[in-house]
Design an enzyme around this catalytic site. Structure first.
Site, PDB file in Angstrom:
ATOM      1  N   ARG A  42     -13.599  -8.666   0.012  1.00 47.52           N
ATOM      2  CA  ARG A  42     -12.686  -8.188   1.503  1.00 47.52           C
ATOM      3  C   ARG A  42     -12.261  -6.777   1.018  1.00 47.52           C
ATOM      4  NH1 ARG A  42      -7.270  -6.082   2.295  1.00 47.52           N
ATOM      5  NH2 ARG A  42      -6.584  -6.770   4.247  1.00 47.52           N
ATOM      6  N   VAL A  43     -12.270  -6.007   2.248  1.00 47.90           N
ATOM      7  CA  VAL A  43     -11.769  -4.662   2.360  1.00 47.90           C
ATOM      8  C   VAL A  43     -10.795  -4.566   3.399  1.00 47.90           C
ATOM      9  CG1 VAL A  43     -12.347  -2.224   2.611  1.00 47.90           C
ATOM     10  CG2 VAL A  43     -13.691  -3.802   1.338  1.00 47.90           C
ATOM     11  N   THR A  50       0.451   0.677   6.380  1.00 43.02           N
ATOM     12  CA  THR A  50       0.550  -0.364   5.383  1.00 43.02           C
ATOM     13  C   THR A  50       0.757  -1.764   6.219  1.00 43.02           C
ATOM     14  OG1 THR A  50       2.147  -1.061   3.748  1.00 43.02           O
ATOM     15  CG2 THR A  50       3.348  -0.012   5.544  1.00 43.02           C
ATOM     16  N   THR A  73       0.875  -1.338  -0.036  1.00 41.10           N
ATOM     17  CA  THR A  73       0.105   0.149   0.025  1.00 41.10           C
ATOM     18  C   THR A  73       0.897   1.274  -0.046  1.00 41.10           C
ATOM     19  OG1 THR A  73      -1.561  -1.160   1.314  1.00 41.10           O
ATOM     20  CG2 THR A  73      -1.721   1.138   1.505  1.00 41.10           C
TER      21      THR A  73
HETATM   22  N1  GLY Z   1      -3.054  -2.402   4.119  1.00 42.10           N
HETATM   23  C1  GLY Z   1      -3.702  -2.908   2.737  1.00 42.10           C
HETATM   24  C2  GLY Z   1      -4.840  -4.016   3.100  1.00 42.10           C
HETATM   25  O1  GLY Z   1      -4.680  -4.751   3.909  1.00 42.10           O
HETATM   26  O2  GLY Z   1      -5.586  -3.887   2.290  1.00 42.10           O
END
Ligand code: GLY
Length: 331
Positions: free
Chosen positions: A218-219, A241, A190
Protein backbone atom coordinates in the site's frame (compact mmCIF):
# COMPACT_ATOMS: atom_id res chain seq x y z
CA UNK A 1 12.01 36.24 15.28
CA UNK A 2 8.53 35.58 16.38
CA UNK A 3 7.68 32.04 17.35
CA UNK A 4 4.06 31.06 17.64
CA UNK A 5 2.19 27.97 18.58
CA UNK A 6 -0.25 27.05 15.87
CA UNK A 7 -2.56 25.30 18.33
CA UNK A 8 -5.10 28.05 18.70
CA UNK A 9 -8.41 27.63 20.35
CA UNK A 10 -11.85 28.75 19.30
CA UNK A 11 -15.40 27.76 20.08
CA UNK A 12 -18.12 26.38 17.85
CA UNK A 13 -18.75 28.40 14.74
CA UNK A 14 -22.16 29.15 13.28
CA UNK A 15 -21.85 26.17 10.97
CA UNK A 16 -21.07 23.77 13.76
CA UNK A 17 -17.49 23.47 12.62
CA UNK A 18 -15.19 23.05 15.59
CA UNK A 19 -11.69 24.39 15.97
CA UNK A 20 -9.01 21.80 16.42
CA UNK A 21 -5.45 21.47 17.54
CA UNK A 22 -4.43 19.55 14.43
CA UNK A 23 -1.64 21.40 12.73
CA UNK A 24 1.06 23.06 14.68
CA UNK A 25 4.49 24.42 15.02
CA UNK A 26 5.33 27.31 12.79
CA UNK A 27 7.94 29.99 12.77
CA UNK A 28 7.65 33.27 11.00
CA UNK A 29 9.67 36.45 10.82
CA UNK A 30 8.71 39.46 8.70
CA UNK A 31 11.46 40.96 6.61
CA UNK A 32 11.70 43.30 3.67
CA UNK A 33 13.95 42.96 0.69
CA UNK A 34 14.47 45.50 -2.03
CA UNK A 35 15.09 44.60 -5.62
CA UNK A 36 15.76 46.97 -8.51
CA UNK A 37 12.17 46.55 -9.68
CA UNK A 38 10.27 46.84 -6.47
CA UNK A 39 10.17 46.49 -2.75
CA UNK A 40 8.36 43.41 -1.65
CA UNK A 41 7.47 41.97 1.67
CA UNK A 42 9.07 38.61 2.16
CA UNK A 43 8.39 36.39 5.10
CA UNK A 44 10.77 33.55 5.87
CA UNK A 45 8.52 30.83 7.17
CA UNK A 46 8.64 27.21 8.29
CA UNK A 47 5.41 25.42 9.01
CA UNK A 48 4.55 21.76 9.39
CA UNK A 49 1.67 19.45 10.12
CA UNK A 50 1.18 18.33 13.71
CA UNK A 51 3.21 19.26 16.68
CA UNK A 52 6.69 18.54 15.37
CA UNK A 53 8.40 21.52 16.90
CA UNK A 54 11.90 20.09 16.63
CA UNK A 55 11.40 19.80 12.89
CA UNK A 56 10.34 23.42 12.42
CA UNK A 57 13.14 24.49 14.75
CA UNK A 58 15.64 22.78 12.46
CA UNK A 59 14.07 24.26 9.34
CA UNK A 60 14.12 27.66 10.96
CA UNK A 61 17.79 27.27 11.84
CA UNK A 62 18.53 26.62 8.16
CA UNK A 63 16.44 29.58 6.99
CA UNK A 64 17.85 31.86 9.64
CA UNK A 65 21.38 31.15 8.53
CA UNK A 66 20.46 32.08 4.95
CA UNK A 67 19.75 28.56 3.71
CA UNK A 68 17.34 27.76 0.93
CA UNK A 69 13.71 26.75 1.38
CA UNK A 70 14.64 23.38 -0.12
CA UNK A 71 17.45 22.70 2.37
CA UNK A 72 15.15 23.82 5.17
CA UNK A 73 12.32 21.40 4.35
CA UNK A 74 14.68 18.51 3.84
CA UNK A 75 16.59 19.05 7.06
CA UNK A 76 13.40 19.84 8.95
CA UNK A 77 11.55 16.64 8.14
CA UNK A 78 14.74 14.57 8.57
CA UNK A 79 14.41 15.29 12.29
CA UNK A 80 11.19 13.29 12.41
CA UNK A 81 12.46 10.58 10.08
CA UNK A 82 15.30 9.91 12.52
CA UNK A 83 13.17 10.19 15.66
CA UNK A 84 12.43 6.63 16.74
CA UNK A 85 9.77 7.81 19.14
CA UNK A 86 7.66 9.01 16.21
CA UNK A 87 5.84 5.89 15.02
CA UNK A 88 4.39 7.45 11.88
CA UNK A 89 7.50 8.66 10.07
CA UNK A 90 10.86 7.11 9.19
CA UNK A 91 12.77 4.89 11.60
CA UNK A 92 10.45 3.54 14.28
CA UNK A 93 7.43 3.87 12.01
CA UNK A 94 4.73 1.24 12.41
CA UNK A 95 5.10 -1.58 9.91
CA UNK A 96 2.61 -3.01 7.45
CA UNK A 97 0.57 -6.01 8.53
CA UNK A 98 3.46 -8.33 7.64
CA UNK A 99 5.95 -6.47 9.83
CA UNK A 100 7.72 -4.52 7.08
CA UNK A 101 8.39 -0.81 7.62
CA UNK A 102 7.86 0.85 4.24
CA UNK A 103 8.36 4.57 3.75
CA UNK A 104 6.96 7.13 1.30
CA UNK A 105 8.24 10.67 0.74
CA UNK A 106 8.43 13.48 -1.76
CA UNK A 107 10.04 16.89 -2.07
CA UNK A 108 9.37 19.82 -4.40
CA UNK A 109 11.35 22.96 -5.14
CA UNK A 110 10.68 26.51 -6.30
CA UNK A 111 11.11 25.59 -9.97
CA UNK A 112 8.49 22.87 -9.92
CA UNK A 113 11.06 20.10 -9.80
CA UNK A 114 10.07 17.15 -7.66
CA UNK A 115 11.33 13.78 -6.51
CA UNK A 116 9.56 10.94 -4.79
CA UNK A 117 10.14 7.48 -3.35
CA UNK A 118 7.45 4.94 -2.55
CA UNK A 119 7.55 1.67 -0.66
CA UNK A 120 11.17 2.29 0.35
CA UNK A 121 12.61 -0.05 2.98
CA UNK A 122 15.76 -0.03 5.14
CA UNK A 123 16.63 3.64 4.59
CA UNK A 124 16.14 6.16 7.41
CA UNK A 125 15.78 9.28 5.23
CA UNK A 126 13.41 8.76 2.30
CA UNK A 127 13.13 12.54 1.82
CA UNK A 128 16.84 12.71 1.02
CA UNK A 129 16.54 9.83 -1.44
CA UNK A 130 13.60 11.69 -3.02
CA UNK A 131 15.80 14.76 -3.35
CA UNK A 132 18.46 12.67 -5.08
CA UNK A 133 15.81 11.35 -7.47
CA UNK A 134 14.85 14.96 -8.21
CA UNK A 135 18.36 16.27 -8.63
CA UNK A 136 20.32 13.35 -10.02
CA UNK A 137 17.94 11.43 -12.26
CA UNK A 138 15.64 12.38 -15.13
CA UNK A 139 12.78 10.76 -13.19
CA UNK A 140 10.26 11.87 -10.58
CA UNK A 141 9.44 8.67 -8.70
CA UNK A 142 11.28 5.49 -7.76
CA UNK A 143 9.60 2.56 -6.02
CA UNK A 144 10.48 -0.39 -3.82
CA UNK A 145 13.64 -2.34 -4.50
CA UNK A 146 14.66 0.03 -7.30
CA UNK A 147 14.47 2.99 -4.95
CA UNK A 148 16.41 1.09 -2.30
CA UNK A 149 19.12 0.08 -4.76
CA UNK A 150 19.32 3.68 -5.98
CA UNK A 151 19.74 4.84 -2.38
CA UNK A 152 22.68 2.47 -1.81
CA UNK A 153 24.28 3.68 -5.02
CA UNK A 154 24.01 7.22 -3.66
CA UNK A 155 25.72 6.25 -0.41
CA UNK A 156 22.76 5.72 1.92
CA UNK A 157 23.29 3.04 4.56
CA UNK A 158 21.07 0.02 5.12
CA UNK A 159 19.37 0.12 8.50
CA UNK A 160 16.69 -1.88 10.27
CA UNK A 161 13.73 0.51 10.65
CA UNK A 162 11.61 -1.75 12.86
CA UNK A 163 12.32 -0.70 16.43
CA UNK A 164 11.61 -2.97 19.37
CA UNK A 165 8.68 -0.77 20.37
CA UNK A 166 7.03 -0.86 16.94
CA UNK A 167 7.69 -4.59 16.68
CA UNK A 168 6.09 -5.17 20.08
CA UNK A 169 3.04 -3.07 19.10
CA UNK A 170 2.72 -4.90 15.80
CA UNK A 171 2.89 -8.34 17.44
CA UNK A 172 0.24 -7.26 19.92
CA UNK A 173 -1.95 -5.96 17.07
CA UNK A 174 -1.53 -9.28 15.24
CA UNK A 175 -2.91 -11.22 18.19
CA UNK A 176 -6.33 -9.61 17.77
CA UNK A 177 -6.31 -8.01 14.39
CA UNK A 178 -7.41 -10.73 11.98
CA UNK A 179 -5.25 -8.69 9.64
CA UNK A 180 -7.64 -5.79 9.31
CA UNK A 181 -6.00 -2.56 8.30
CA UNK A 182 -6.61 0.21 10.81
CA UNK A 183 -6.72 3.90 10.16
CA UNK A 184 -4.14 5.85 12.06
CA UNK A 185 -5.89 8.53 14.06
CA UNK A 186 -3.34 9.05 16.78
CA UNK A 187 -2.32 12.56 17.69
CA UNK A 188 0.54 12.60 15.24
CA UNK A 189 0.96 11.50 11.68
CA UNK A 190 2.72 12.25 8.46
CA UNK A 191 4.93 15.30 8.50
CA UNK A 192 4.31 17.73 5.67
CA UNK A 193 6.43 20.87 5.76
CA UNK A 194 6.31 24.11 3.77
CA UNK A 195 8.98 26.82 3.88
CA UNK A 196 9.70 30.23 2.42
CA UNK A 197 13.29 31.45 2.41
CA UNK A 198 14.76 34.94 2.51
CA UNK A 199 14.46 35.22 -1.28
CA UNK A 200 10.74 34.51 -1.06
CA UNK A 201 11.12 31.09 -2.65
CA UNK A 202 8.90 28.21 -1.54
CA UNK A 203 9.66 24.51 -1.08
CA UNK A 204 7.86 21.57 0.48
CA UNK A 205 8.40 18.01 1.65
CA UNK A 206 6.16 15.23 2.90
CA UNK A 207 7.30 11.97 4.52
CA UNK A 208 5.57 9.07 6.26
CA UNK A 209 5.59 5.41 7.16
CA UNK A 210 1.97 5.39 6.05
CA UNK A 211 -1.04 3.78 7.58
CA UNK A 212 -0.23 1.45 10.45
CA UNK A 213 -0.52 -2.27 9.61
CA UNK A 214 -1.50 -1.49 6.03
CA UNK A 215 -1.76 -4.17 3.38
CA UNK A 216 1.72 -4.93 2.03
CA UNK A 217 2.43 -2.73 -0.99
CA UNK A 218 0.00 0.00 0.00
CA UNK A 219 1.13 3.54 -0.85
CA UNK A 220 -0.69 6.63 0.39
CA UNK A 221 -0.80 10.24 -0.66
CA UNK A 222 2.44 11.47 0.85
CA UNK A 223 4.78 10.64 -2.06
CA UNK A 224 2.20 11.55 -4.72
CA UNK A 225 2.96 15.00 -6.04
CA UNK A 226 -0.31 16.93 -6.21
CA UNK A 227 -1.93 14.81 -3.50
CA UNK A 228 0.35 14.86 -0.44
CA UNK A 229 2.29 17.92 -1.55
CA UNK A 230 2.26 20.61 -4.19
CA UNK A 231 4.28 23.78 -4.64
CA UNK A 232 3.88 26.58 -7.16
CA UNK A 233 6.41 29.27 -6.39
CA UNK A 234 4.18 31.96 -7.90
CA UNK A 235 1.21 31.03 -5.72
CA UNK A 236 2.07 28.98 -2.63
CA UNK A 237 2.14 25.42 -1.39
CA UNK A 238 0.03 22.81 0.32
CA UNK A 239 0.56 19.49 2.05
CA UNK A 240 -1.64 16.83 3.62
CA UNK A 241 -1.89 14.48 6.57
CA UNK A 242 -4.32 11.73 7.39
CA UNK A 243 -5.98 9.02 5.36
CA UNK A 244 -4.05 9.13 2.12
CA UNK A 245 -6.71 7.43 0.03
CA UNK A 246 -9.05 10.38 0.53
CA UNK A 247 -6.32 12.88 -0.26
CA UNK A 248 -5.40 11.05 -3.47
CA UNK A 249 -9.03 10.94 -4.60
CA UNK A 250 -9.25 14.72 -4.20
CA UNK A 251 -5.72 15.51 -5.48
CA UNK A 252 -5.90 17.72 -2.43
CA UNK A 253 -2.67 19.69 -2.40
CA UNK A 254 -2.87 20.59 -6.08
CA UNK A 255 -6.49 21.55 -5.61
CA UNK A 256 -5.59 23.91 -2.77
CA UNK A 257 -2.86 25.64 -4.75
CA UNK A 258 -5.23 26.06 -7.69
CA UNK A 259 -7.91 27.50 -5.39
CA UNK A 260 -5.35 29.98 -4.06
CA UNK A 261 -4.48 30.87 -7.66
CA UNK A 262 -8.15 31.74 -8.13
CA UNK A 263 -8.00 34.11 -5.17
CA UNK A 264 -8.84 32.06 -2.12
CA UNK A 265 -6.77 32.47 1.04
CA UNK A 266 -4.84 29.42 2.30
CA UNK A 267 -7.50 28.94 4.98
CA UNK A 268 -10.39 29.14 2.51
CA UNK A 269 -8.64 26.78 0.12
CA UNK A 270 -7.96 24.18 2.84
CA UNK A 271 -11.58 24.35 3.94
CA UNK A 272 -12.82 23.88 0.38
CA UNK A 273 -10.62 20.80 -0.10
CA UNK A 274 -11.81 19.24 3.15
CA UNK A 275 -15.43 20.06 2.35
CA UNK A 276 -15.14 18.24 -0.97
CA UNK A 277 -13.97 15.15 0.91
CA UNK A 278 -16.86 15.51 3.36
CA UNK A 279 -19.35 15.89 0.52
CA UNK A 280 -18.22 12.62 -1.04
CA UNK A 281 -18.11 10.60 2.19
CA UNK A 282 -21.11 9.78 4.31
CA UNK A 283 -18.69 8.23 6.80
CA UNK A 284 -16.44 11.29 7.02
CA UNK A 285 -16.72 11.31 10.79
CA UNK A 286 -14.78 8.05 10.96
CA UNK A 287 -11.48 9.21 9.51
CA UNK A 288 -8.98 12.01 9.74
CA UNK A 289 -7.72 14.18 6.89
CA UNK A 290 -6.07 17.56 7.16
CA UNK A 291 -4.39 20.10 4.93
CA UNK A 292 -1.87 22.83 5.56
CA UNK A 293 -1.22 25.64 3.08
CA UNK A 294 0.78 28.83 2.67
CA UNK A 295 0.67 31.51 0.03
CA UNK A 296 3.44 33.60 -1.44
CA UNK A 297 3.05 36.33 1.17
CA UNK A 298 3.37 33.89 4.05
CA UNK A 299 -0.28 33.58 5.02
CA UNK A 300 -0.97 30.18 6.59
CA UNK A 301 -4.15 28.11 6.62
CA UNK A 302 -5.09 24.64 7.82
CA UNK A 303 -8.21 22.56 8.17
CA UNK A 304 -9.10 19.00 8.97
CA UNK A 305 -11.75 16.48 9.75
CA UNK A 306 -11.05 14.20 12.64
CA UNK A 307 -13.21 11.71 14.50
CA UNK A 308 -11.60 13.23 17.57
CA UNK A 309 -9.39 11.47 19.95
CA UNK A 310 -12.39 9.55 21.22
CA UNK A 311 -14.49 12.55 20.22
CA UNK A 312 -12.49 15.29 21.79
CA UNK A 313 -12.74 18.91 20.83
CA UNK A 314 -10.60 21.88 21.62
CA UNK A 315 -12.16 24.70 23.59
CA UNK A 316 -10.93 27.68 25.47
CA UNK A 317 -10.86 25.51 28.56
CA UNK A 318 -8.83 22.85 26.82
CA UNK A 319 -9.75 19.38 25.65
CA UNK A 320 -13.25 18.17 26.52
CA UNK A 321 -15.33 15.30 25.34
CA UNK A 322 -17.81 16.10 22.62
CA UNK A 323 -19.39 13.21 20.74
CA UNK A 324 -20.77 15.46 18.02
CA UNK A 325 -17.46 16.99 16.99
CA UNK A 326 -15.98 15.72 13.81
CA UNK A 327 -14.75 18.76 11.93
CA UNK A 328 -11.84 20.65 13.26
CA UNK A 329 -10.09 23.81 12.26
CA UNK A 330 -6.79 25.27 13.34
CA UNK A 331 -6.56 29.02 13.14
N1 GLY B 1 -1.06 10.39 4.84
C1 GLY B 1 -0.24 9.27 4.95
C2 GLY B 1 -0.76 8.06 4.33
O1 GLY B 1 -1.95 7.91 4.17
O2 GLY B 1 0.03 7.19 4.02
Amino acid sequence: MQRRNFLKKTGLGATGIVATPLLSSWKIAPQHITTEENTQSVIPLAVCTWNFENATAKAWEVLNSGGSALDAVEQGVMIEEADESNQTVGKGGRPDRDGNVTLDACIMDKDGNCGSVVYLQNIVHPVSVARKVMEETPHVMLAGKGAEQFAYEKGFQKENLLTERSKRDWLKWKEKSQYETIINIENHDTIGMLTIDKNGDIAGACTTSGMAYKVGGRVGDSPIVGAGLFIDNEIGGATATGVGEEVVKTVGSFLIVELMRQGKSPQEACEEAVNRIIAKNKNHDTFQVGFLAINKTGEVGSYCIHPGFSYRKYTEEGHTNNPSSSHYKAE
